[in-house]
Design a protein around this motif. Structure first.
Motif, PDB file in Angstrom:
ATOM      1  N   UNK A 179      49.201  -8.522  71.455  1.00  0.00           N
ATOM      2  CA  UNK A 179      49.489  -9.829  70.726  1.00  0.00           C
ATOM      3  C   UNK A 179      48.570 -10.679  71.597  1.00  0.00           C
ATOM      4  N   UNK A 180      48.433 -12.160  71.374  1.00  0.00           N
ATOM      5  CA  UNK A 180      47.465 -12.936  71.865  1.00  0.00           C
ATOM      6  C   UNK A 180      47.952 -13.017  73.116  1.00  0.00           C
TER       7      UNK A 180
ATOM      8  N   UNK B  61      38.929  -4.839  68.526  1.00  0.00           N
ATOM      9  CA  UNK B  61      38.975  -6.169  67.841  1.00  0.00           C
ATOM     10  C   UNK B  61      38.706  -5.779  66.358  1.00  0.00           C
ATOM     11  N   UNK B  62      39.796  -6.166  65.424  1.00  0.00           N
ATOM     12  CA  UNK B  62      39.795  -5.687  63.981  1.00  0.00           C
ATOM     13  C   UNK B  62      40.526  -6.667  63.111  1.00  0.00           C
ATOM     14  N   UNK B  63      40.038  -6.244  61.699  1.00  0.00           N
ATOM     15  CA  UNK B  63      40.825  -7.076  60.731  1.00  0.00           C
ATOM     16  C   UNK B  63      41.125  -6.005  59.657  1.00  0.00           C
ATOM     17  N   UNK B  64      42.361  -5.911  59.258  1.00  0.00           N
ATOM     18  CA  UNK B  64      42.827  -5.119  58.424  1.00  0.00           C
ATOM     19  C   UNK B  64      42.224  -4.845  56.860  1.00  0.00           C
TER      20      UNK B  64
ATOM     21  N   UNK C 141      43.913   6.380  80.360  1.00  0.00           N
ATOM     22  CA  UNK C 141      43.274   5.281  79.576  1.00  0.00           C
ATOM     23  C   UNK C 141      44.227   4.888  78.476  1.00  0.00           C
ATOM     24  N   UNK C 142      44.550   3.720  78.391  1.00  0.00           N
ATOM     25  CA  UNK C 142      45.281   3.146  77.326  1.00  0.00           C
ATOM     26  C   UNK C 142      44.397   2.796  76.064  1.00  0.00           C
ATOM     27  N   UNK C 143      45.089   2.924  74.834  1.00  0.00           N
ATOM     28  CA  UNK C 143      44.268   2.736  73.655  1.00  0.00           C
ATOM     29  C   UNK C 143      44.882   1.532  72.987  1.00  0.00           C
ATOM     30  N   UNK C 144      44.202   0.178  72.719  1.00  0.00           N
ATOM     31  CA  UNK C 144      44.881  -0.654  72.051  1.00  0.00           C
ATOM     32  C   UNK C 144      44.165  -1.206  70.749  1.00  0.00           C
ATOM     33  N   UNK C 145      44.818  -2.010  70.164  1.00  0.00           N
ATOM     34  CA  UNK C 145      44.153  -2.808  69.205  1.00  0.00           C
ATOM     35  C   UNK C 145      44.698  -4.231  69.110  1.00  0.00           C
ATOM     36  N   UNK C 146      43.681  -5.089  68.829  1.00  0.00           N
ATOM     37  CA  UNK C 146      44.040  -6.719  68.595  1.00  0.00           C
ATOM     38  C   UNK C 146      43.458  -7.010  67.045  1.00  0.00           C
TER      39      UNK C 146
ATOM     40  N   UNK D  34      43.097 -16.179  65.093  1.00  0.00           N
ATOM     41  CA  UNK D  34      42.564 -15.455  66.493  1.00  0.00           C
ATOM     42  C   UNK D  34      41.157 -15.481  66.517  1.00  0.00           C
ATOM     43  N   UNK D  35      40.306 -15.787  65.532  1.00  0.00           N
ATOM     44  CA  UNK D  35      38.973 -15.267  65.292  1.00  0.00           C
ATOM     45  C   UNK D  35      38.259 -16.150  66.606  1.00  0.00           C
TER      46      UNK D  35
END
Length: 472
Positions: free
Chosen positions: A366-367, A387-390, A414-419, A425-426
């Motif tokens: 999350x933010x 950092x993505x947009x669906x 190593x953690x893998x995340x998405x935001x 949020x841009x």
């Protein structure tokens, strides 16, 4: 019937009001020698002819307007005029689009040229939309072609224009930007301002306004838009529509019709057609260019990359339109992620764009989560975060490799995340997280506060794994 009148001296002839020749004498009228009728018989015939003429004139033509003293309109002309003002129902282009949904490009272009004749033209950019010109040739109908010369095209594109003109025996109608506007833009902002403040202003001066002038002389135009060119922005293109942005020669909304004959055709099929018909193509295509525009804003794409990724590569996918087709852009970035992170929602709660990068090995940030991660100076674990947009097709294209990366890194420390960095949020992501375009991949090293941005456009799992291994 002629009446001859003889005088005792010299004869004289004239034209009477009834159109009969006559002569005058001071004494008497004598019957002519050339006819056996007497004067009384001829006067009787004349009287009957006048009465018949009067009866005919009293019959009004069908649908004719009443005659006035000012002008006398022939019957045929009057009937034609009445037919000309007959009301013509406007074309239902939504219905026509459905009717032609499964039609071939050849059939669609043939219908367009038949309907609009000299008031329609093909928009030619010097890329693979040369297929439109070939289809038009195959119809056997005359056609017009225009192109926008921005002044910043590749030399190969100008050479291609010349080849096309010679191949098809045509003259491309070039439209140029206003010299004063270009001069003002360059003097105030420099030659490459679009790299810093976006390409929209430059495209507006060099492309959109010249296009607007070109279309004001037409009632319809033909474009090479395809749905697969940019799934995030062109996914709802119909094969024909009332142009939602530009105006035609009659002016006003609805005065221009836009035909997109290859809307439902995939890029590979276009190329198969070009090869089969031995159509000339831009030599830049053999150098890795797929979508071709101005030289400073176009570059080759790598194998597996989407074709639009070579256009305005420094911007995110939603900005990869110059304004020529903004009426067809699908607005997907305004949707918000739902509470479970499973999809994008409209205000009424209906799901529109499914979320991506869904895996038990991936952490959804999350933010506050990404802010905390960015603030940590002594992390106990390294992180890689996308950092993505669906709705972004480039993010969608790398989903499988990123999920596989998460599987490979599970249990390695190593953690893998998405935001999700679009929408509200841009701006934060651009200012604080180095977001330039979607997707942006960051590595947060253990024991370091500053994230490292992944610099390559190769997003296969091996390339990403090498990046992580070098920095972990």
């Amino acid at each position: 019937m002629a009446l001859a009148v003889t005088s005792s001296s010299s004869p004289s002839t004239g034209i009477s009001g009834s159109g009969f020749p006559f002569s005058s004498s001071s004494s008497e009228l004598k019957a002519p020698q050339v006819c056996s009728f007497r004067l009384s018989d001829r006067l009787d015939v004349l009287s009957r002819a006048v009465k018949l003429s009067q009866r005919r004139c009293s019959v009004k033509p069908v649908n004719a307007e009443p005659k006035t003293n000012a002008s006398i309109v022939p019957i045929a002309t009057t009937i034609a005029a009445a037919e000309a003002v007959e009301k013509v129902e406007p074309e239902d282009y939504e219905r026509l689009a459905k009717e032609l949904e499964n039609a071939s490009p050849l059939e669609i272009i043939d219908r367009a040229l038949e309907k609009f004749g000299n008031d329609i033209a093909i928009a030619f950019s010097g890329a693979e939309d040369v297929a439109l010109i070939e289809y038009a040739r195959l119809t056997g109908r005359p056609f017009r072609v225009f192109s926008l010369d921005t002044g910043r095209l590749n030399p190969e594109t100008y050479q291609f224009f010349d080849t096309v003109e010679k191949q098809y025996g045509i003259r491309i109608e070039y439209m140029f930007p206003d010299a004063v506007e270009v001069q003002a833009l360059v003097r105030s902002k420099g030659l490459f301002s679009f790299y810093e403040d976006g390409h929209q202003e430059c495209c507006r001066v060099r492309k959109v306004r010249p296009l607007r002038r070109a279309l004001k002389g037409l009632r319809a135009w033909i474009t090479g838009q395809r749905k697969d060119q940019s799934p995030g922005t062109r996914s709802e293109i119909p094969v024909v529509q009332v142009d939602p942005v530009f105006e035609g020669m009659d002016g006003g909304i609805g005065s221009l019709v836009k035909w997109n004959p290859v809307a439902n055709v995939e890029g590979q099929d276009i190329w198969n057609f070009l090869r089969a018909m031995n159509v000339p193509v831009n030599s830049l295509h053999s150098q890795g260019y797929v979508s071709i525009g101005c030289e400073p804003c176009t570059r080759p794409v790598l194998p597996g990359q989407h074709e639009r990724e070579g256009r305005w590569w420094w911007e995110d996918a939603k900005a990869k339109e110059c304004g020529l087709h903004k009426g067809n852009i699908k607005e997907g970035n305004t949707a918000q992620l739902n509470g479970n992170g499973n999809g994008a929602l409209h205000a009424n709660g209906t799901e529109t764009v499914p979320d991506i990068f869904n895996s038990q090995n991936l952490v959804t940030l999350t933010r506050p989560g990404i802010e905390n991660l960015a603030r940590l100076e002594n992390r106990k674990e390294s992180w890689i975060v996308v950092l993505y947009a669906p709705w972004c097709p480039f993010c969608q294209a790398m989903e499988a490799s990123y999920v596989e990366l998460a599987e490979k890194l599970a249990g390695t420390g190593v953690k893998v995340g998405k935001f999700r960095a679009d929408g509200d949020q841009k701006e934060y992501a651009k200012q604080e997280l180095q977001l330039g375009s979607f997707p942006t991949i960051l590595f947060f090293p253990k024991g370091s506060s500053r994230p490292i941005k992944y610099p390559s456009e190769k997003r296969d799992v091996d390339s990403l794994m090498s990046f992580v291994t070098a920095l972990r």
